[in-house]
Design an enzyme around this catalytic site. Structure first.
Site, PDB file in Angstrom:
ATOM      1  N   CYS A   1     -39.644  36.121 -43.269  1.00  0.00           N
ATOM      2  CA  CYS A   1     -40.782  35.175 -42.843  1.00  0.00           C
ATOM      3  C   CYS A   1     -42.020  34.979 -43.776  1.00  0.00           C
ATOM      4  O   CYS A   1     -42.070  34.056 -44.728  1.00  0.00           O
ATOM      5  CB  CYS A   1     -41.232  35.505 -41.385  1.00  0.00           C
ATOM      6  N   LEU A   2     -43.214  35.622 -43.285  1.00  0.00           N
ATOM      7  CA  LEU A   2     -44.208  35.662 -44.296  1.00  0.00           C
ATOM      8  C   LEU A   2     -43.816  36.217 -45.568  1.00  0.00           C
ATOM      9  O   LEU A   2     -44.666  35.739 -46.536  1.00  0.00           O
ATOM     10  CB  LEU A   2     -45.334  36.675 -43.554  1.00  0.00           C
TER      11      LEU A   2
ATOM     12  N   GLU B   1     -34.114  40.423 -37.227  1.00  0.00           N
ATOM     13  CA  GLU B   1     -34.495  41.700 -36.377  1.00  0.00           C
ATOM     14  C   GLU B   1     -34.197  41.181 -35.081  1.00  0.00           C
ATOM     15  O   GLU B   1     -34.260  41.913 -34.122  1.00  0.00           O
ATOM     16  CB  GLU B   1     -35.459  42.434 -36.812  1.00  0.00           C
TER      17      GLU B   1
ATOM     18  N   SER C   1     -44.620  28.704 -37.945  1.00  0.00           N
ATOM     19  CA  SER C   1     -45.022  27.206 -37.943  1.00  0.00           C
ATOM     20  C   SER C   1     -45.372  26.648 -39.455  1.00  0.00           C
ATOM     21  O   SER C   1     -45.696  25.498 -39.842  1.00  0.00           O
ATOM     22  CB  SER C   1     -46.536  27.304 -37.391  1.00  0.00           C
ATOM     23  N   LEU C   2     -45.493  27.713 -40.341  1.00  0.00           N
ATOM     24  CA  LEU C   2     -45.589  27.244 -41.624  1.00  0.00           C
ATOM     25  C   LEU C   2     -44.162  27.523 -42.434  1.00  0.00           C
ATOM     26  O   LEU C   2     -43.441  28.245 -42.112  1.00  0.00           O
ATOM     27  CB  LEU C   2     -46.562  28.271 -42.580  1.00  0.00           C
TER      28      LEU C   2
ATOM     29  N   GLY D   1     -45.484  38.699 -40.156  1.00  0.00           N
ATOM     30  CA  GLY D   1     -46.676  38.801 -39.764  1.00  0.00           C
ATOM     31  C   GLY D   1     -47.228  37.655 -39.489  1.00  0.00           C
ATOM     32  O   GLY D   1     -47.113  36.460 -39.966  1.00  0.00           O
ATOM     33  N   PRO D   2     -48.423  37.636 -38.977  1.00  0.00           N
ATOM     34  CA  PRO D   2     -49.436  36.569 -38.618  1.00  0.00           C
ATOM     35  C   PRO D   2     -50.024  36.027 -39.811  1.00  0.00           C
ATOM     36  O   PRO D   2     -50.394  36.830 -40.868  1.00  0.00           O
ATOM     37  CB  PRO D   2     -50.257  37.131 -37.619  1.00  0.00           C
ATOM     38  N   GLY D   3     -50.662  34.927 -39.967  1.00  0.00           N
ATOM     39  CA  GLY D   3     -51.305  34.200 -40.781  1.00  0.00           C
ATOM     40  C   GLY D   3     -50.786  33.333 -41.741  1.00  0.00           C
ATOM     41  O   GLY D   3     -49.548  32.906 -41.502  1.00  0.00           O
TER      42      GLY D   3
ATOM     43  N   HIS E   1     -36.070  35.297 -38.458  1.00  0.00           N
ATOM     44  CA  HIS E   1     -36.077  36.957 -38.144  1.00  0.00           C
ATOM     45  C   HIS E   1     -34.927  37.453 -37.816  1.00  0.00           C
ATOM     46  O   HIS E   1     -34.146  37.343 -36.705  1.00  0.00           O
ATOM     47  CB  HIS E   1     -37.249  36.773 -36.895  1.00  0.00           C
TER      48      HIS E   1
ATOM     49  N   GLN F   1     -42.552  33.224 -47.444  1.00  0.00           N
ATOM     50  CA  GLN F   1     -43.414  32.486 -47.959  1.00  0.00           C
ATOM     51  C   GLN F   1     -44.348  32.766 -48.893  1.00  0.00           C
ATOM     52  O   GLN F   1     -44.694  32.041 -49.863  1.00  0.00           O
ATOM     53  CB  GLN F   1     -44.456  32.079 -46.423  1.00  0.00           C
TER      54      GLN F   1
END
Length: 736
Positions: free
Chosen positions: A94-95, A187, A143-144, A63-65, A185, A98
């Site tokens: 991903c997120l 997927e 990006s993180l 997800g974003p953020g 990712h 993190q």
């Protein structure tokens, strides 16, 4: 543990535009599972704990953020902290990785060089979720990244060695709890080796852990989790309201007319009369094939709707009716209207027999994403409707490849009209209809107000900061240009369209005159086409990457410029993955990419095109299959190639950055056939005129922009925007 009931898997979606790709991957890895999907902010951990242990495993999607922002991560941060009695195996992406890292002592960092839509080689320990895997090629959207605490609870399982970023953790596990995660990712359509096998390995590890630590656990027959849905949710298709009456039949005749001038045909049907509605979907260049003309009359019903209002207006001649949308949205209302007028018996080779034709704005697609359109109550007489469609009973379809013409009617006892129209077409002159009015070039009679350069560059830089912060992977930034034509220089809008068609021919051109809007298009991009049932197939063809055709630009040169360009491939990949998600959302598992970044030749450009197709499972009831395309359209708007990814967050960011509505630009136009099937194109390289701007100085609106990625150069993006804009401005004898 196995009592014959399927295992239940919980997928937590953090408003990612790839979540249903991950759902499809999970179903492929765990075929007999029941997959429940929730958003990360619909449940508190207190709500979830009573049922959490009834799941065999949890998958935390991307997800974003930032994982440090409660509004971005939601319930996910709490899942890592549940007590022993509530533990279940979790796999993060991903997120998700993190979040797993920072909740257990890792530090969060920005990459020096952002990796959005980039393929990397990943090395790993060959253990845990990477057991029996060689080196893998994976797609990254981040990006993180996190750096685990030395000697802490997180063990690194996989990593990439970036020339720009150094060693970046790509996979990890918790040393005491059943938690695993990957940064990339799995997927994505281009992840090779690190996808299916990794999820299968996670499932094996999860089963082993459950056996050792939850020996009394057995999957339930049913599990009801409020504010969730089970994927795939095909049973929720729209066309579940089969009309009780039998369908009418299409009446038609066809003739062969070599060298038919389709422009002469339009003019014989009233294209010059600006006071009357007119509909012409024009395949003006290869690879377009079929062109559609509506034979409208005073009673042809027109449907208009503004998305912030709760009614649809139907206008038929002097009769105007407002239909309240009670317990339904405009998609359902229009679906029911078409279903009640469904037809059969037309020529199966003809894509359109009659039905809905018109446009939907960019903002018309916001409802399905839960994005508000901030507007005051009501609307004034200077605004374009968000939905502007006309129902066509009589139509003419021309096949440019065979010179075959079909004259069709959905009306009973209409044979005489069909025969008369066949005779009229046969008697038309065959010479090409060229513009008859000189294009005005007088100074100060056509003025162009393009976006401010400084502001546009600032918007690009703001967009790029959103990419670096992790809020988006790609933002399709746009702006509007206004063309003022003095009353003295104004020409009939049909003549204007012919100029645009001449200077910028395109396979998805259109001339729509549907009050209060006049719409001229030379779009190169098909958005969505869908065939008739049974066995309907949906196809999307996103375009990202364009090279203008010049004498030295051969196919070989174009392929080097496009298919060999890392930025262009990344843009295309992001939209392909987004579109796969949209199709998986509507159709379930049966989604395939049939072409990736193929270079296609058009009249004036070379384009980088991908093709994604999907269909419902075999045995799906026809009543559901027949509404397939309309449902996919609803769930896929706005076009991903005009938003970026993730779609919802990108739209919200663009609303703020651009500071205005896009309206018709970035929406879609096309048709939905009364017999099923449809074809919708992306509203780009187009211009629009409101009736309120006729009769005095005309004000036409044109949109243009481009996809902003971490690899973008602001000045190059500015020049690309102007180049796209010029394709339409040439129809006014102007340029940027």
């Amino acid at each position: 543990m196995d009592n014959g009931n399927p295992p239940h898997i919980l997928l937590v979606d953090s408003y990612c535009s790839f979540a249903y790709n991950l759902a499809a991957l999970c179903k492929k890895a765990i075929p007999f599972s029941v997959l429940h999907v929730i958003k990360n902010d619909t449940h508190s951990i207190k709500d979830l704990l009573p049922v959490l242990r009834q799941f065999s495993a949890v998958v935390v999607g991307p997800g974003p953020g930032s994982p440090n922002k409660p509004t971005d991560i939601g319930i996910v941060r709490d899942l890592w902290k549940v007590s022993e009695e509530h533990l279940v195996p979790i796999f993060g992406v991903c997120l998700g990785q993190q979040s797993l890292g920072i909740e257990h002592g890792a530090s969060l960092h920005r990459l020096d060089t952002v990796k959005h839509g980039q393929v990397s080689i990943v090395r790993h320990t060959g253990t845990e979720i990477f057991e029996d895997l060689p080196e893998v090629k994976v797609v990254r959207y981040h990006s993180l990244h996190v750096k685990p605490l030395e000697g802490g609870d997180i063990e690194v399982l996989a990593w990439s060695e970036d020339e720009e970023n150094g060693k970046v953790v790509m996979g990890m596990r918790h040393v005491k709890k059943p938690f695993w995660a990957v940064q990339y990712h799995p997927e994505s359509v281009l992840t090779d080796g690190g996808g299916l096998k990794v999820v299968q390995n996670f499932w094996k590890l999860a089963q082993d852990w459950n056996m050792q630590n939850r020996s009394c656990f057995v999957p339930q027959h049913g599990l009801d989790l409020i504010h969730s849905h089970i994927w795939p949710r095909i049973s929720q298709q729209f066309a579940a309201h089969m009309s009780q009456k039998p369908p009418n039949r299409v009446h038609y005749a066809s003739i062969n007319v070599p060298d038919l001038s389709i422009l002469h045909l339009c003019e014989s049907l009233g294209a010059h009369d600006d006071s009357k509605p007119f509909v012409f979907l024009d395949s003006a260049a290869n690879p377009g094939r079929f062109s559609i003309l509506a034979c409208l009359n005073k009673s042809s019903p027109q449907f208009t709707h503004y998305v912030h209002e709760n009614y649809i207006t139907v206008t038929a001649g002097t009769l105007i009716q407002q239909h309240e949308l009670v317990g339904k949205d405009f998609w359902t209302w229009l679906d029911e209207y078409r279903e009640s007028r469904k037809v059969t018996g037309g020529d199966a080779t003809v894509p359109f027999w009659g039905g809905f034709t018109g446009y939907l704005t960019y903002e018309a697609g916001f409802g399905g994403l839960g994005v508000p359109v901030p507007r005051r109550n009501g609307h004034n007489d200077t605004e374009h409707p968000d939905v502007n469609l006309v129902w066509i009973d009589r139509s003419i379809v021309v096949d440019a490849s065979t010179s075959r013409v079909w004259v069709q009617s959905l009306l009973a006892d209409d044979d005489q009209w069909i025969q008369n129209m066949v005779k009229q077409i046969a008697s038309l002159p065959q010479s090409s209809a060229m513009p008859s009015t000189p294009l005005p070039m007088v100074e100060d009679q056509v003025s162009v107000k393009i976006p401010d350069h400084t502001q546009y560059i600032s918007n690009i830089e703001e967009s790029m900061e959103c990419l670096f912060s992790g809020d988006s992977y790609e933002l399709c930034l746009t702006d509007l240009t206004r063309i003022t034509v003095t009353q003295e220089a104004a020409i009939p809008t049909w003549e204007r369209y012919k100029y645009l068609r001449q200077v910028n021919p395109a396979p998805h051109s259109a001339y729509l005159r549907l009050r209060p809007t006049t719409f001229l298009s030379s779009s190169p991009e098909r958005f969505l086409s869908y065939s008739r049932s049974p066995g309907a197939v949906c196809q999307l063809r996103p375009i990202k990457g364009t090279v203008r055709k010049l004498p030295h630009v051969t196919r070989e040169v174009a392929e080097k410029l496009l298919a060999g360009n890392r930025k262009e491939i990344a843009e295309n990949l992001m939209i392909v993955d987004l579109i796969r998600h949209d199709l998986h959302n509507a159709l379930g598992e049966n989604v395939n990419m049939t072409k990736f970044c193929g270079v296609e030749e058009y009249k004036t450009v070379w384009q980088l095109v991908s093709v994604i197709e999907g269909s419902l499972p075999g045995g799906t009831p026809i009543m559901v299959d027949d509404g397939l395309g309309w449902e996919v359209l609803r769930r896929s708007l706005p076009p991903g190639s005009m938003t970026g990814a993730p779609k919802k967050r990108s739209i919200e960011l663009l609303q703020s950055i651009e500071g205005h509505e896009r309206g018709l630009y970035s929406g879609v136009f096309g048709y939905w056939c009364a017999g099923g099937g449809g074809d919708w194109s992306v509203t780009i390289r187009s211009c629009f005129l409101h009736d309120s701007k006729k009769g005095s100085d005309e004000e036409w609106v044109v949109g243009a922009g481009g996809a902003i990625t971490a690899l973008s150069d602001p000045e190059a993006e500015w020049e690309e925007m102007k180049a796209k804009l010029n394709g339409v401005l040439r129809g006014f004898g102007a340029s940027s």
